[in-house]
Design a protein around this motif. Structure first.
Motif, short mmCIF file in Angstrom:
data_model
loop_
_atom_site.label_atom_id
_atom_site.label_comp_id
_atom_site.label_asym_id
_atom_site.label_seq_id
_atom_site.Cartn_x
_atom_site.Cartn_y
_atom_site.Cartn_z
N GLN A 145 0.84 -1.19 0.00
CA GLN A 145 0.00 0.00 0.00
C GLN A 145 0.88 1.24 0.00
O GLN A 145 1.97 1.24 0.58
CB GLN A 145 -0.93 0.03 1.22
CG GLN A 145 -2.00 -1.06 1.21
CD GLN A 145 -2.98 -0.90 2.36
OE1 GLN A 145 -2.65 -0.36 3.41
NE2 GLN A 145 -4.18 -1.39 2.17
N TRP A 177 -4.46 5.57 2.27
CA TRP A 177 -3.65 4.43 1.87
C TRP A 177 -4.35 3.71 0.73
O TRP A 177 -5.52 3.33 0.84
CB TRP A 177 -3.44 3.47 3.04
CG TRP A 177 -2.48 3.99 4.07
CD1 TRP A 177 -2.78 4.64 5.22
CD2 TRP A 177 -1.06 3.88 4.01
NE1 TRP A 177 -1.64 4.97 5.90
CE2 TRP A 177 -0.55 4.51 5.19
CE3 TRP A 177 -0.16 3.33 3.11
CZ2 TRP A 177 0.80 4.59 5.47
CZ3 TRP A 177 1.19 3.41 3.39
CH2 TRP A 177 1.67 4.02 4.56
N ASN A 178 -3.62 3.53 -0.40
CA ASN A 178 -4.16 2.89 -1.58
C ASN A 178 -3.36 1.62 -1.89
O ASN A 178 -2.16 1.55 -1.63
CB ASN A 178 -4.07 3.82 -2.79
CG ASN A 178 -4.85 5.09 -2.58
OD1 ASN A 178 -6.05 5.06 -2.41
ND2 ASN A 178 -4.15 6.21 -2.57
N ASN A 179 -4.02 0.62 -2.47
CA ASN A 179 -3.35 -0.62 -2.83
C ASN A 179 -2.44 -0.42 -4.03
O ASN A 179 -2.77 0.33 -4.95
CB ASN A 179 -4.38 -1.70 -3.14
CG ASN A 179 -5.21 -2.04 -1.94
OD1 ASN A 179 -4.71 -2.09 -0.84
ND2 ASN A 179 -6.49 -2.27 -2.16
N GLN A 238 5.11 3.88 1.97
CA GLN A 238 4.51 2.59 1.67
C GLN A 238 4.58 1.66 2.87
O GLN A 238 5.39 1.85 3.78
CB GLN A 238 5.18 1.94 0.47
CG GLN A 238 6.65 1.60 0.62
CD GLN A 238 7.15 0.84 -0.59
OE1 GLN A 238 7.07 -0.40 -0.63
NE2 GLN A 238 7.66 1.55 -1.58
#
Length: 262
Positions: free
Chosen positions: A46, A54-56, A88
């Motif tokens: 992430q 938070w993004n994948n 990350q």
């Protein structure tokens, strides 16, 4: 056959997938569901966008070797700019299907200091020392895979012999991610990249191959983790390469986190 990374990229600059909305499918081409090896885990990367969300990013496999230590492929952390400059973390999920995990934990990545794209010893010009440690913020229950003794894979695979490949990748190109699967495969020390095992195109019907999403997954002899899956062919029919964990380069790095003396 062109070779490619075995990770799956989940996001772009324009869109992001929530973990709960990720596609489901199988893993390991010509494999079968694996209910035994709970030390093989799903490792989702992430990244935190400037708005704090938070993004994948990359979806890979990994192997639990201690309560707070997971091994995966270093290239599972690679992203294009500007994503590469964002913070990350890893999201590790344990269980037969990462959509319904039995346990989960966040972690931080530490890449092998010798990880290098296109350097000497990189199979098919990809990357050498393709290994990363994920240090978990909370422990995950066992069982844990065993590490090989120094030189084990070099001796065991001086001729082509059988191992077991395990991961959460695709069961065929384009099918998505989902369940942990395993398959028998053959391997030999790669002549052109001795830090790696070379897994040829299967010569037997009961053998399988790795596919996208299996990066960082396990190449096993019994419960001993002899190598970490790195790259394979675009069509997921073999051949592929897995980074050996019995070399001085690998064990020197792992000794920062684990007792590698056996």
């Amino acid at each position: 056959m062109p070779m490619a990374s075995l990770r799956t990229l989940w996001i772009s600059l324009l869109a992001a997938l929530a973990l709960a909305a990720a596609p489901t499918a199988s893993a390991i081409v010509d494999g079968s569901p694996d209910s035994e090896r709970d030390y093989v885990v799903f490792v989702g990367q992430q990244v935190q966008s400037p708005d704090g969300v938070w993004n994948n990013a990359n979806a890979c496999s990994g192997v639990l070797v201690a309560p707070t230590i997971v091994l995966t492929a270093a290239h599972c952390t690679l992203l294009p700019p500007p994503l590469s400059s964002w913070p990350q973390r890893a999201v590790v999920r344990q269980g037969e299907n990462f959509m319904a995990p039995e346990a989960a934990a966040f972690g931080t990545y530490d890449l092998h200091p010798g990880f290098c794209i296109g350097c000497a010893g990189a199979p098919e010009g990809f990357a050498n020392n393709d290994l990363a440690v994920v240090v978990l913020s909370s422990p995950l229950p066992g069982p844990y895979a065993n590490l090989p003794k120094l030189g084990f894979a070099g001796k065991h695979f001086d001729k082509e012999k059988k191992l077991v490949a395990v991961g959460y990748g695709l069961s065929a190109p384009g099918t998505g991610l989902g369940t942990r699967r395993s398959a028998q495969a053959s391997a030999i020390v790669a002549a052109n990249a001795p830090n790696f095992l070379f897994l040829p195109v299967p010569s037997k019907k009961k053998y399988g191959t790795v596919c996208v999403g299996d990066s960082g997954g396990a190449a096993l002899v019994g419960n001993t983790l002899v190598a970490i899956h790195s790259i394979g062919d675009d069509a997921c029919g073999g051949p592929s390469y897995a980074y050996r964990l019995d070399t001085p380069e690998a064990q020197s790095f792992l000794s920062k986190y684990l007792d590698v003396r056996g």
